[in-house]
Design a protein around this motif. Sequence first.
Motif, PDB file in Angstrom:
ATOM      1  N   ILE A 127      -1.218   2.920  30.302  1.00  0.00           N
ATOM      2  CA  ILE A 127      -1.794   3.149  28.779  1.00  0.00           C
ATOM      3  C   ILE A 127      -1.409   4.376  28.278  1.00  0.00           C
ATOM      4  CG2 ILE A 127      -3.988   3.451  27.403  1.00  0.00           C
ATOM      5  CD1 ILE A 127      -5.095   1.391  29.356  1.00  0.00           C
ATOM      6  N   THR A 128      -1.526   5.596  29.119  1.00  0.00           N
ATOM      7  CA  THR A 128      -0.724   6.701  28.613  1.00  0.00           C
ATOM      8  C   THR A 128       0.570   6.912  28.071  1.00  0.00           C
ATOM      9  OG1 THR A 128      -2.412   7.830  30.331  1.00  0.00           O
ATOM     10  CG2 THR A 128      -0.899   9.190  29.165  1.00  0.00           C
ATOM     11  N   LYS A 129       1.388   6.111  28.916  1.00  0.00           N
ATOM     12  CA  LYS A 129       2.840   6.019  28.579  1.00  0.00           C
ATOM     13  C   LYS A 129       2.886   5.157  27.246  1.00  0.00           C
ATOM     14  CE  LYS A 129       4.871   6.136  32.821  1.00  0.00           C
ATOM     15  NZ  LYS A 129       5.017   5.768  34.085  1.00  0.00           N
ATOM     16  N   GLY A 130       2.291   4.261  27.004  1.00  0.00           N
ATOM     17  CA  GLY A 130       2.374   3.573  25.923  1.00  0.00           C
ATOM     18  C   GLY A 130       1.827   4.824  24.465  1.00  0.00           C
ATOM     19  N   PHE A 131       0.640   5.360  24.798  1.00  0.00           N
ATOM     20  CA  PHE A 131       0.281   6.137  24.031  1.00  0.00           C
ATOM     21  C   PHE A 131       1.243   7.343  23.701  1.00  0.00           C
ATOM     22  CE2 PHE A 131      -2.144  10.167  23.698  1.00  0.00           C
ATOM     23  CZ  PHE A 131      -2.881  10.079  22.823  1.00  0.00           C
ATOM     24  N   SER A 132       1.732   7.972  24.698  1.00  0.00           N
ATOM     25  CA  SER A 132       2.518   9.112  24.254  1.00  0.00           C
ATOM     26  C   SER A 132       3.702   8.650  23.560  1.00  0.00           C
ATOM     27  CB  SER A 132       2.902   9.806  25.700  1.00  0.00           C
ATOM     28  OG  SER A 132       3.669   8.937  26.509  1.00  0.00           O
ATOM     29  N   ILE A 133       4.156   7.519  23.915  1.00  0.00           N
ATOM     30  CA  ILE A 133       5.525   6.882  23.273  1.00  0.00           C
ATOM     31  C   ILE A 133       5.325   6.562  21.872  1.00  0.00           C
ATOM     32  CG2 ILE A 133       7.443   5.314  22.804  1.00  0.00           C
ATOM     33  CD1 ILE A 133       6.863   4.699  25.993  1.00  0.00           C
ATOM     34  N   SER A 134       4.112   6.073  21.341  1.00  0.00           N
ATOM     35  CA  SER A 134       3.637   5.864  19.957  1.00  0.00           C
ATOM     36  C   SER A 134       3.516   7.074  19.384  1.00  0.00           C
ATOM     37  CB  SER A 134       2.715   4.865  19.741  1.00  0.00           C
ATOM     38  OG  SER A 134       1.828   5.078  20.758  1.00  0.00           O
ATOM     39  N   ALA A 135       2.771   8.192  19.961  1.00  0.00           N
ATOM     40  CA  ALA A 135       2.424   9.240  19.214  1.00  0.00           C
ATOM     41  C   ALA A 135       3.740  10.213  19.152  1.00  0.00           C
ATOM     42  CB  ALA A 135       1.503   9.900  20.344  1.00  0.00           C
ATOM     43  N   ALA A 136       4.578  10.151  20.317  1.00  0.00           N
ATOM     44  CA  ALA A 136       5.858  10.940  19.942  1.00  0.00           C
ATOM     45  C   ALA A 136       6.636  10.282  18.738  1.00  0.00           C
ATOM     46  CB  ALA A 136       6.685  10.685  21.097  1.00  0.00           C
ATOM     47  N   ALA A 137       6.613   8.957  18.674  1.00  0.00           N
ATOM     48  CA  ALA A 137       7.308   8.411  17.676  1.00  0.00           C
ATOM     49  C   ALA A 137       6.645   8.839  16.165  1.00  0.00           C
ATOM     50  CB  ALA A 137       7.142   6.755  17.665  1.00  0.00           C
ATOM     51  N   LEU A 138       5.386   8.728  15.890  1.00  0.00           N
ATOM     52  CA  LEU A 138       4.846   9.207  14.629  1.00  0.00           C
ATOM     53  C   LEU A 138       5.052  10.540  14.653  1.00  0.00           C
ATOM     54  CD1 LEU A 138       1.562   7.058  14.630  1.00  0.00           C
ATOM     55  CD2 LEU A 138       3.761   6.787  13.027  1.00  0.00           C
ATOM     56  N   THR A 139       5.054  11.294  15.675  1.00  0.00           N
ATOM     57  CA  THR A 139       5.477  12.945  15.710  1.00  0.00           C
ATOM     58  C   THR A 139       6.732  13.259  15.122  1.00  0.00           C
ATOM     59  OG1 THR A 139       3.694  13.274  17.447  1.00  0.00           O
ATOM     60  CG2 THR A 139       5.337  15.138  16.925  1.00  0.00           C
ATOM     61  N   VAL A 140       7.589  12.532  15.732  1.00  0.00           N
ATOM     62  CA  VAL A 140       9.011  12.650  15.141  1.00  0.00           C
ATOM     63  C   VAL A 140       9.347  12.270  13.887  1.00  0.00           C
ATOM     64  CG1 VAL A 140       9.913  13.087  17.444  1.00  0.00           C
ATOM     65  CG2 VAL A 140       9.858  11.006  16.497  1.00  0.00           C
ATOM     66  N   LEU A 141       8.547  11.565  13.528  1.00  0.00           N
ATOM     67  CA  LEU A 141       8.824  10.764  11.947  1.00  0.00           C
ATOM     68  C   LEU A 141       8.427  11.940  11.217  1.00  0.00           C
ATOM     69  CD1 LEU A 141       7.913   7.164  11.848  1.00  0.00           C
ATOM     70  CD2 LEU A 141      10.250   8.109  11.863  1.00  0.00           C
ATOM     71  N   ALA A 142       7.353  12.587  11.371  1.00  0.00           N
ATOM     72  CA  ALA A 142       6.728  13.631  10.744  1.00  0.00           C
ATOM     73  C   ALA A 142       7.524  14.986  10.931  1.00  0.00           C
ATOM     74  CB  ALA A 142       5.171  13.893  11.155  1.00  0.00           C
ATOM     75  N   LEU A 143       7.895  15.172  11.895  1.00  0.00           N
ATOM     76  CA  LEU A 143       9.018  16.173  12.333  1.00  0.00           C
ATOM     77  C   LEU A 143      10.097  16.092  11.166  1.00  0.00           C
ATOM     78  CD1 LEU A 143       9.369  17.199  16.074  1.00  0.00           C
ATOM     79  CD2 LEU A 143       8.339  18.653  14.177  1.00  0.00           C
ATOM     80  N   PHE A 144      10.554  14.994  11.436  1.00  0.00           N
ATOM     81  CA  PHE A 144      11.667  14.458  10.521  1.00  0.00           C
ATOM     82  C   PHE A 144      11.506  15.043   8.977  1.00  0.00           C
ATOM     83  CE2 PHE A 144      14.121  11.520   7.959  1.00  0.00           C
ATOM     84  CZ  PHE A 144      15.446  11.742   8.518  1.00  0.00           C
ATOM     85  N   ALA A 145      10.298  14.661   8.491  1.00  0.00           N
ATOM     86  CA  ALA A 145      10.013  14.848   7.304  1.00  0.00           C
ATOM     87  C   ALA A 145       9.990  16.190   7.143  1.00  0.00           C
ATOM     88  CB  ALA A 145       8.829  14.290   6.804  1.00  0.00           C
ATOM     89  N   ALA A 146       9.520  17.004   8.182  1.00  0.00           N
ATOM     90  CA  ALA A 146       9.376  18.600   8.048  1.00  0.00           C
ATOM     91  C   ALA A 146      10.676  19.198   7.953  1.00  0.00           C
ATOM     92  CB  ALA A 146       8.463  18.974   9.119  1.00  0.00           C
ATOM     93  N   TYR A 147      11.673  18.606   8.692  1.00  0.00           N
ATOM     94  CA  TYR A 147      13.088  19.178   8.572  1.00  0.00           C
ATOM     95  C   TYR A 147      13.424  18.808   7.175  1.00  0.00           C
ATOM     96  CZ  TYR A 147      18.141  18.721   8.951  1.00  0.00           C
ATOM     97  OH  TYR A 147      19.317  18.959   8.809  1.00  0.00           O
TER      98      TYR A 147
END
Lengths: 688, 688
Positions: A468-488
């Motif tokens: 469960i943690t793995k699924g969680f961390s991947i989806s969190a990372a996906a949304l995080t990098v989308l936000a980071l992408f926007a921040a860039y």
Amino acid sequence: MDKFWLYLSIGASILSIGVALYLFFWVKKQPEGSPKAKEVASWIRDGSRTYLKRLYRTLILVVVILGFLIAIVFSFDLSKISTSQVAVVPINGLVMSVSFILGALCSAIAGYLGMSVAVEANVRTATAANESINKAFRLSFYAGSVMGLAMVGLAVFGMSMIFLITKDAESILGFSFGASTLALLAKAGGGIYTKTADIAADLVGKVEVGIPEDDPRNPAVVADNVGDNVGDVAGMGADIFDSYVAAVVAVMILGASSARLGLNYVVLPLIICSLGILASLIGIQFVRVGKNGKPGPALNRGTVITTISFAVMVSAFVLATSVNLGVIWATITGLGAGVIIGITSDYFTSDDRKPVFRTAEVSQSGAAINIITGFSYGLASIVPSVIGIAVATLLAYYLAEVNGLAGIYGIGISAVGMLSISGMIVSADAYGPIVDNARGIAEMSGMDHHVIETTDVLDAAGNTAKAITKGFSISAAALTVLALFAAYAEVVTASGLQVNMSLREPIVVVGILLGLMTPPLFSALTMLSVTENAFAMIEEIRRQFRERPGILAGTETPDYDACVDMAAKGSLSSLLWPALIAVGLPLLIGFVLGPNALGGFLGGSIFTGVIFALFMANGGGLWDNAKKYIEAGNFGGPGSDAHKASVVGDTVGDPFKDTAGPSLNTLITVMSLVASLFAPLIAAFHLF
Amino acid sequence: MDKFWLYLSIGASILSIGVALYLFFWVKKQPEGSPKAKEVASWIRDGSRTYLKRLYRTLILVVVILGFLIAIVFSFDLSKISTSQVAVVPINGLVMSVSFILGALCSAIAGYLGMSVAVEANVRTATAANESINKAFRLSFYAGSVMGLAMVGLAVFGMSMIFLITKDAESILGFSFGASTLALLAKAGGGIYTKTADIAADLVGKVEVGIPEDDPRNPAVVADNVGDNVGDVAGMGADIFDSYVAAVVAVMILGASSARLGLNYVVLPLIICSLGILASLIGIQFVRVGKNGKPGPALNRGTVITTISFAVMVSAFVLATSVNLGVIWATITGLGAGVIIGITSDYFTSDDRKPVFRTAEVSQSGAAINIITGFSYGLASIVPSVIGIAVATLLAYYLAEVNGLAGIYGIGISAVGMLSISGMIVSADAYGPIVDNARGIAEMSGMDHHVIETTDVLDAAGNTAKAITKGFSISAAALTVLALFAAYAEVVTASGLQVNMSLREPIVVVGILLGLMTPPLFSALTMLSVTENAFAMIEEIRRQFRERPGILAGTETPDYDACVDMAAKGSLSSLLWPALIAVGLPLLIGFVLGPNALGGFLGGSIFTGVIFALFMANGGGLWDNAKKYIEAGNFGGPGSDAHKASVVGDTVGDPFKDTAGPSLNTLITVMSLVASLFAPLIAAFHLF
């Protein structure tokens, strides 16, 4: 108002660190058990500390070099570059550099605490398991909580302090980059370490000479147990720390740059994190089992209660203050996406579902069919998760927009919302390797059979939590990098450049193409390191068995240190290329092909990064459980041809799910941070 | 001028078809050989024809349904949709529908010719191999040329005639879609067929009962040989036909819509193809071997001479007419990218290079390490190819722009340039399965050992050609779909809609995410079909061996038809979901999420499509050759544990390189065509 909020989050973070320290000392006070158990535990402890010492030595080198570079680069005030009057402001460089070092340091302290308690808790859990399952469970889970709470506490504390002093969201980018640098080394290095030892121990121990798991005659058995700590405790903790900080900093930057928002929205993610800390502290209270209770449901109960209390607290907070209602929706969307992806991981890796069942069934036709089938289901498992991420992205965006909030800020908040409950999630995850180790110590020190049975029950619950943690961390990372992408993109725009990231621009497409190839390349490098190191360790184990026949007879102690050392040296020296790619490639693309190509590059690496991370995590879990399903007596049971075939699948899945897959989150986060951090410089100087 | 050019290309296409027919009858006139050989050949011929008949029956159903739909949809004149006055023009619908049917028909005829000659040439090659290698080589290569030349001839003929009549580039989209529909069914269906039979025959034959390859006692041996024809001849031909036509139509649309260009630039791709046909006819003349000559260098010589004469002809043509100089550069860029990708495939799949050597070496530690290593090198092999595609894209774009040509037109021309030499490439590729079959017939009909040795030499050259073709077809498809993507955007823009495909638009990102998951899902479905069908066929083979012991003793003939039938039925009924995804998903995304999301979707599917196609083709070839390297006596040689491990890798690689991987080209082409074709409708009606 925002000052008050900052103090509040500092308070919550100190509370979290305090509870972590209290639990740390509580665990250390528990009885260690028999001298034999203590001896075995000391091997694992020493091995883990040796590795960590080596890792931190590498880290210091990297941090000093990068910190120095950052100090120089950020001493130039690039905002006036167009007027050709470049001012030198050393204090700016110093701040960014210190922020960077602090980020690495905070993550390292959390990792060190988590691992220190894990190597103390394992033997105590084994000893407690002799008494009762609920004592053993409580001990191991509280030990896991040390890591979970220390991590979120240190992260929020560090970020709040930096913002309090600098009042500048971008300076926290340095903190985040420091945490990511550590995560990259800890996660990839730990992942290579743990699977090198695991595969080598299994292939020679189980397959060639036919001794069981955790048998003390196996020269790689200590290295294998050390691997659980360095890969699954320290590595995983650094990974989530990394995503956690990155999500917060991305949202802070978006909050600062978007004209529609006030300063409160810059500090808001820190507040959300504080609420997450409180919710985790509540949830942890409910993780208990009775005398014949089951640990799996207890862990799930903790997660559910944490999630619900968190959602309630965020809603109450938003309604009580003047914060935009879109924040509630975005948070709930993030939590919802986490649930969907968790359910998907569960479907594709549970043995009462078609994927695992079919993979186990076709194992009767041999290893190749097992591999193709597991591989295919792993690919198919991408679908629901990606749909989940896509729906969460759209919902978070439009629900934010409808409420007058910038849509991209909503996406970022959904990532923060998801990651806010990390305190609880990491606690449940760190519990896994502790009970796994406890089982190993029980086996190696010759404890009673019922102790091993108890630890097996505890271990099974740990595996589910891990999936469960793995699924969680991947989806969190996906949304995080989308936000980071926007921040860039925001940072580039702030540098006065026109950002064009259309798929119709060839330079952007070229950036995307180059980005796409990076996660597969990174996976290839880390997995090849595993096979190369495992191949060498297999030779070493065979040599020990050959030259000292007393080992297999049980009259001679094998040379555990040789394998521990090989794994540590091998994994750390394998990090050079992966680290260079993560830091160097975005800079190369940015300075040569320009900021738009770099935007494409980030996009491309996010695309395949998410796809491969999902595929590898689920595929690996599926193969693992197909083997376990056969071992439970199906399709011929242990020792059958189907079982042998499923062992091949399980071994292939090992580096998928524990080395390459989980490192990809960190890779895409590091690359996104490098891009954001150096965006002003790249905007000023680029070849094309 | 453009009329003259059209007649010229019709002339070249008729010449090509004429030569193909001449070679067809020449092959049929060659001696067939012994009655036993004739009997074995008839089994393969009948099996292949049965499959093709079934395939075409499925195709007719699909074509009738889609043709009817197209006729209705295109009868509405959508250009006046904004004024709410929708005119009904039945002739438009009829033209598009006929164009669609013609596309499927031309591709089917080329495939039918190619397969008919292949099943005649195999036995004749075996018989000729009894005399000399150069006779056998000439026969099999000329038989392969029938397919190559018929294909390019029919494609150019069909497109030129449609354009001559309609004077509208967009109506050729129908032709291209027809060809793609056939390719999807033929390539995916053939790929599932061939690997079902191959894996089942190997796993029971070689691994379980220990009889050699192509042993007549194996009930699946005929199905295996049929598979070579239906997968590697008919399927591959349809695949390249598809890319070839799609590249031309994309460039024609770009030529028609870009304001900077005249009508000549619409017809130009057809001219380039004609020059490619002439160059192929020249190159084919040089493919000869002497008495002790080597077939590999002969094939390469043909390719090199074709490439050089083609480049010279294009340059001469451009210089002699008023065509923009950028066309020369774009063409050469395309050819250059093809070379780079060919060299990469070669590096990663040659046994004198590190990837294959290391994969073979680590096989000594078992199948799992072999899989992980091969998988990792397969991932790494993406890198140089992607860089090649990226550089080609950039170069073709900027060299065209510098010369005043639209950059995207340059990218399209580089795809057309690459594909123009398909006549030669396909000839060399179709040669492979013919000699593979010849070897099978020689073995099954008990020919002399030296015949088998000769066919082995011929076969090895065929494998190299096959690997090069795969790299070639993937990179050509990548450039083609980039051009198609641009064509899609043009069609949407022409419908009066603002196209925004920025990575900063959440709806585009969501489209990309959904696109990304499609190729992995498609791969999973086709590979699961292989394992499912192979699992069933394995049971059938075991049943025959069990119930009729005379088969293994050699006194009884196995029931070949049972396996042939199973493979045919299984593969065709497995096509439903893949076909629905390819046609239905773009429409669903377009009508629900709108044209910008659909653009993102196409982009996303291209991204993972290219990545997975490269990885699967190279990984599969690598595992195959690692096994062959061990079989050549290294690391223990045949029968050793390393060999057994490498057989697992080879079997895993089979559906990678021959089922899932090559179908991805077709998938992304079909989806891009569906999008372009329905773009006006989607632009007019969409939910979001």
